[in-house]
Scaffold this motif. Structure first.
Motif, PDB file in Angstrom:
ATOM      1  N   THR A 105      46.055  53.838  52.909  1.00  0.00           N
ATOM      2  CA  THR A 105      46.581  52.816  53.816  1.00  0.00           C
ATOM      3  C   THR A 105      45.765  52.700  55.102  1.00  0.00           C
ATOM      4  O   THR A 105      45.364  51.598  55.499  1.00  0.00           O
ATOM      5  CB  THR A 105      48.048  53.116  54.159  1.00  0.00           C
ATOM      6  OG1 THR A 105      48.791  53.299  52.953  1.00  0.00           O
ATOM      7  CG2 THR A 105      48.658  51.972  54.951  1.00  0.00           C
TER       8      THR A 105
ATOM      9  N   VAL B 230      42.615  50.445  53.425  1.00  0.00           N
ATOM     10  CA  VAL B 230      43.302  49.160  53.586  1.00  0.00           C
ATOM     11  C   VAL B 230      43.190  48.623  55.009  1.00  0.00           C
ATOM     12  O   VAL B 230      42.941  47.425  55.217  1.00  0.00           O
ATOM     13  CB  VAL B 230      44.786  49.293  53.173  1.00  0.00           C
ATOM     14  CG1 VAL B 230      45.553  48.027  53.498  1.00  0.00           C
ATOM     15  CG2 VAL B 230      44.887  49.607  51.687  1.00  0.00           C
ATOM     16  N   THR B 231      43.320  49.493  56.007  1.00  0.00           N
ATOM     17  CA  THR B 231      43.334  49.024  57.391  1.00  0.00           C
ATOM     18  C   THR B 231      41.944  48.876  57.986  1.00  0.00           C
ATOM     19  O   THR B 231      41.661  47.886  58.672  1.00  0.00           O
ATOM     20  CB  THR B 231      44.171  49.981  58.264  1.00  0.00           C
ATOM     21  OG1 THR B 231      45.478  50.103  57.705  1.00  0.00           O
ATOM     22  CG2 THR B 231      44.276  49.463  59.695  1.00  0.00           C
TER      23      THR B 231
ATOM     24  N   ARG C   9      40.803  40.296  51.095  1.00  0.00           N
ATOM     25  CA  ARG C   9      41.548  41.401  51.697  1.00  0.00           C
ATOM     26  C   ARG C   9      43.062  41.224  51.624  1.00  0.00           C
ATOM     27  O   ARG C   9      43.802  42.163  51.341  1.00  0.00           O
ATOM     28  CB  ARG C   9      41.134  41.576  53.174  1.00  0.00           C
ATOM     29  CG  ARG C   9      39.806  42.256  53.366  1.00  0.00           C
ATOM     30  CD  ARG C   9      39.590  42.595  54.827  1.00  0.00           C
ATOM     31  NE  ARG C   9      39.374  41.400  55.620  1.00  0.00           N
ATOM     32  CZ  ARG C   9      38.187  40.865  55.850  1.00  0.00           C
ATOM     33  NH1 ARG C   9      37.120  41.406  55.320  1.00  0.00           N
ATOM     34  NH2 ARG C   9      38.051  39.797  56.603  1.00  0.00           N
ATOM     35  N   ARG C  10      43.540  40.026  51.925  1.00  0.00           N
ATOM     36  CA  ARG C  10      44.985  39.848  52.088  1.00  0.00           C
ATOM     37  C   ARG C  10      45.782  40.147  50.818  1.00  0.00           C
ATOM     38  O   ARG C  10      46.795  40.850  50.878  1.00  0.00           O
ATOM     39  CB  ARG C  10      45.281  38.425  52.588  1.00  0.00           C
ATOM     40  CG  ARG C  10      46.691  38.281  53.107  1.00  0.00           C
ATOM     41  CD  ARG C  10      46.950  36.889  53.635  1.00  0.00           C
ATOM     42  NE  ARG C  10      48.336  36.735  54.055  1.00  0.00           N
ATOM     43  CZ  ARG C  10      48.917  35.576  54.265  1.00  0.00           C
ATOM     44  NH1 ARG C  10      48.228  34.461  54.101  1.00  0.00           N
ATOM     45  NH2 ARG C  10      50.177  35.518  54.632  1.00  0.00           N
TER      46      ARG C  10
ATOM     47  N   ARG D 279      45.807  43.975  50.356  1.00  0.00           N
ATOM     48  CA  ARG D 279      46.666  44.657  51.332  1.00  0.00           C
ATOM     49  C   ARG D 279      48.147  44.393  51.063  1.00  0.00           C
ATOM     50  O   ARG D 279      48.971  45.307  51.101  1.00  0.00           O
ATOM     51  CB  ARG D 279      46.308  44.178  52.740  1.00  0.00           C
ATOM     52  CG  ARG D 279      45.002  44.737  53.267  1.00  0.00           C
ATOM     53  CD  ARG D 279      44.635  44.103  54.593  1.00  0.00           C
ATOM     54  NE  ARG D 279      43.483  44.782  55.198  1.00  0.00           N
ATOM     55  CZ  ARG D 279      42.800  44.315  56.228  1.00  0.00           C
ATOM     56  NH1 ARG D 279      43.156  43.159  56.773  1.00  0.00           N
ATOM     57  NH2 ARG D 279      41.784  44.983  56.724  1.00  0.00           N
ATOM     58  N   THR D 280      48.480  43.148  50.783  1.00  0.00           N
ATOM     59  CA  THR D 280      49.883  42.801  50.545  1.00  0.00           C
ATOM     60  C   THR D 280      50.429  43.513  49.314  1.00  0.00           C
ATOM     61  O   THR D 280      51.546  44.065  49.340  1.00  0.00           O
ATOM     62  CB  THR D 280      50.028  41.274  50.382  1.00  0.00           C
ATOM     63  OG1 THR D 280      49.512  40.616  51.547  1.00  0.00           O
ATOM     64  CG2 THR D 280      51.480  40.885  50.180  1.00  0.00           C
TER      65      THR D 280
ATOM     66  N   TRP E  26      49.397  46.275  48.012  1.00  0.00           N
ATOM     67  CA  TRP E  26      49.511  47.707  48.257  1.00  0.00           C
ATOM     68  C   TRP E  26      50.742  48.030  49.104  1.00  0.00           C
ATOM     69  O   TRP E  26      51.545  48.892  48.741  1.00  0.00           O
ATOM     70  CB  TRP E  26      48.251  48.224  48.948  1.00  0.00           C
ATOM     71  CG  TRP E  26      48.384  49.646  49.423  1.00  0.00           C
ATOM     72  CD1 TRP E  26      48.564  50.080  50.697  1.00  0.00           C
ATOM     73  CD2 TRP E  26      48.404  50.821  48.593  1.00  0.00           C
ATOM     74  NE1 TRP E  26      48.674  51.450  50.733  1.00  0.00           N
ATOM     75  CE2 TRP E  26      48.578  51.928  49.454  1.00  0.00           C
ATOM     76  CE3 TRP E  26      48.276  51.039  47.229  1.00  0.00           C
ATOM     77  CZ2 TRP E  26      48.638  53.227  48.975  1.00  0.00           C
ATOM     78  CZ3 TRP E  26      48.335  52.335  46.746  1.00  0.00           C
ATOM     79  CH2 TRP E  26      48.517  53.418  47.617  1.00  0.00           C
ATOM     80  N   LEU E  27      50.892  47.355  50.226  1.00  0.00           N
ATOM     81  CA  LEU E  27      51.932  47.717  51.184  1.00  0.00           C
ATOM     82  C   LEU E  27      53.337  47.410  50.679  1.00  0.00           C
ATOM     83  O   LEU E  27      54.279  48.169  50.947  1.00  0.00           O
ATOM     84  CB  LEU E  27      51.693  46.989  52.509  1.00  0.00           C
ATOM     85  CG  LEU E  27      50.443  47.422  53.290  1.00  0.00           C
ATOM     86  CD1 LEU E  27      50.225  46.516  54.486  1.00  0.00           C
ATOM     87  CD2 LEU E  27      50.550  48.878  53.736  1.00  0.00           C
TER      88      LEU E  27
END
Length: 630
Positions: free
Chosen positions: A72, A76-77, A248-249, A252-253, A255-256
């Motif tokens: 994360t 991811v960040t 990326r989006r 990330r979405t 995953w989170l």
């Protein structure tokens, strides 16, 4: 990377359901199958009466914070922000770091870190299919212990079938990847939740105190356990490597809000089960599944691991092509398996090598538990390489202060070093396998790059400057004949040997001559308007530079046809291509040591021809041999 690029990859991206589902099938296959073996391997040191609830909670806490810190926060960040024109992966990060380097020494260091990361990636690529498919098929031992001897043959058959279908491409199978992984992750979450409902107090493991107390309480054994905990984050590098496919989006979405919750629920469900029933520690994943659903779950898990393996294999094909384009590997045959998707390729040599390696590992180690010792060291080595390159990029390109860079990437680096150190203790238990594979690849890459630089230096030493040749041309008695000749060359400032040989034997020069060189950029793809650059060096004689990104396969005839749009007539059907066929031989005073010289000569003799690699029609090629000693 410009700020506009960042914005394009961030909030400006449209979030679509198809992209979210596609991400699950391609990006999260590896990390999504880790619950099959990660917790089982992590608590293996405490099986039997030594297994206490606080130890299970400690392992769960370590797995949780490994997912938070490594996946994360790190990938991811932060690391996903450091894209190379939208492309990710260790080699892309290497190219990005090389571009912002301020000295040759720094550029060389970044290149070496990238090569090490790429070498370890191939080591990971051999082990992932072996351990994933074995761990899925081993569910048979839980359902029907009498069939345990069938595990190995079934695993071998699945692996063999997986590699045999690679030549047909992944387009049709790819459409089914996402939906299958949606079902897989939902199953993980629901199975974990079904057990957590009966033991909700297992969530106290979210407190990092339990992980820290576990480490202080067990000391050396805890350090060994870290080598198994890292199995929960294998595949984290795929988030960055596959960024160009989805952006990326969506990654990330997914995953989170979906992947991470499902993984945590499953791990905590397994932990709750083991605390309540310690005898299930031998295979907590399949013991978590109700008996009536175990056979369907084995089939689903096998399919999920095949998908995870497919993603790694496809990644190996892509990395191989990138290495060829960057001059780290000899030319190899690259087949495009889709007419619409450029990234779908098949590299026969790499497929064969991976298949042999995976089958040898399965037949040698025979179980996922034995392979677990060999798995982590390649992954953690890649983590270290990515972290080092990312720190440099954030310092130089994003303008971070030295303090901020050290605080963030230094802290993450300590975690990576702890994981790498823990796995280093398992070298003699199998950890040597990915290291041997990785360092063999590193030796191959460095040898090829060094050998090609020696050949280029020798060629430039023996060649005639093009300016000198053109100055003498008007006074010479060379006969110009109708037609177009294309001479492939590695440097436009020197006369190609093929031209000199042609003049020596045929004593003629075509009316229209193109000196063509192919140059590789440190970006994934060349801009359409920057593909071809042409300069008229003399009447009827042109210098042409063709630019390709490291994710592209050169097509020289197609690129030359675009010259017609620039006012330069190029008749493809009336052109002849002249290539110098190099025969590399040992020099009387070799500049490469014996092993590296033998390895380079072997690769040079087995590389595919320039005709195939540049997609030049074979019936229009004239090859003129030249011997080069190294």
């Amino acid at each position: 990377m410009t700020s506009s690029a960042v914005q394009q990859g961030g909030a400006a991206e449209k979030l679509r359901l198809s992209a979210l589902i596609g991400v699950l099938g391609v990006v999260y296959g590896d990390i999504g199958t880790s619950p099959l073996y990660a917790l089982q391997a992590s608590i293996a040191y405490f099986n039997g009466p030594k297994l206490r609830p606080e130890d299970v909670l400690g392992v769960l806490s370590l797995i949780t914070w490994a997912l938070v810190i490594t996946v994360t926060i790190k990938y991811v960040t932060f690391i996903m922000r450091a894209d190379n024109n939208g492309e990710g992966g260790t080699l892309s990060l290497m190219a990005l770091a090389s571009r912002v380097a301020r000295s040759d020494r720094t550029r060389i260091a970044a290149g070496l870190v990238g090569i090490v990361g790429a070498g370890l990636f191939f080591g990971d690529g051999v082990i992932t299919p072996a351990i994933s498919i074995l761990s899925a098929v081993e569910g048979i031992e839980v359902v029907a212990p009498s069939l345990s001897e069938a595990v190995l043959p079934i695993a071998v058959a699945v692996i063999a079938g997986l590699f045999l279908v690679q030549r047909h491409g992944t387009a049709m199978v790819g459409r089914a990847f996402g939906p299958v992984m949606v079902i897989w992750f939902l199953s993980l979450g629901l199975l974990g939740l079904s057990q957590i409902i009966h033991h909700p107090d297992v969530f106290i493991a979210l407190n990092p105190y339990f992980g820290a107390s576990f480490i202080f309480r067990h000391d050396k054994i805890a350090f060994l356990t870290l080598g198994a905990v890292v199995l929960a984050v294998t595949g984290a590098e795929a988030l960055y490597a596959d960024m160009s496919h989805f952006g990326r989006r969506p990654i990330r979405t997914s995953w989170l809000f979906f992947v991470l919750p499902c993984l945590v629920l499953n791990y905590y469900g397994q932990g709750a089960l083991v605390i309540a029933h310690p005898e299930t520690a031998s295979n907590p994943f399949y013991h978590l599944v109700p008996h009536v659903l175990q056979v369907p779950m084995i089939l689903l898990a096998t399919l999920a691991t095949v998908i995870a393996s497919q993603a790694v294999i496809t990644g190996a094909f892509t990395v191989s092509r990138t290495c060829v384009q960057l001059g780290l590997l000899p030319r190899m045959e690259v087949r495009h398996t889709s007419e619409t998707e450029q990234g779908q390729i098949y590299v026969p040599q790499i497929n064969t090598i991976l298949a042999i390696g995976v089958l040898l590992l399965v037949l040698t180690f025979k179980s996922s538990a034995a392979l677990a010792s060999a798995y982590g060291i390649a992954v953690t080595g890649t983590f270290l390489c990515d972290n080092t390159l990312a720190a440099f990029v954030y310092r130089r390109q994003f303008g971070w202060s030295r303090t901020a860079t050290i605080c963030l990437f230094g802290a993450i680096g300590i975690v990576d070093l702890a994981f790498f150190g823990a796995n280093s203790l398992k070298i003699f238990e199998g950890g040597w396998v990915p290291l041997a594979i990785g360092f063999t690849i590193i030796l191959i890459m460095t040898t090829w790059r060094r050998g090609r630089s020696l050949i280029m230096a020798r060629w430039m030493q023996d060649s005639l400057p093009l300016s000198t040749f053109l100055n003498r041309l008007p006074q010479s008695r060379i006969v110009r004949v109708p037609g177009t000749a294309v001479f492939m060359t590695g440097n436009l400032d020197f006369v190609p040997n093929a031209l000199l040989h042609n003049l020596k034997h045929n004593k003629v020069l075509h009316e229209q001559v193109f000196f063509v060189t192919v140059r590789n950029l440190e970006v994934p793809q060349a801009a359409p308007g920057e593909r071809v650059r042409v300069e008229e060096a003399a009447p009827g004689i042109y210098k042409v530079a063709l630019y390709y990104g490291f994710m592209e396969s050169p097509n020289v005839p197609r690129a030359l046809e675009s010259l017609n749009g620039q006012g330069i007539e190029f008749k493809a059907m009336q052109s002849s291509y002249f290539l110098g066929r190099e025969t590399v031989v040992p020099a009387s005073v070799p500049k490469l040591r014996f092993i590296r010289r033998w390895l380079f000569l072997f690769m040079a003799r087995n590389a595919i021809t320039a005709t195939e690699f540049f997609r030049i029609p074979s019936d229009r090629v004239v090859e003129l041999g030249v011997r080069i000693a190294v």
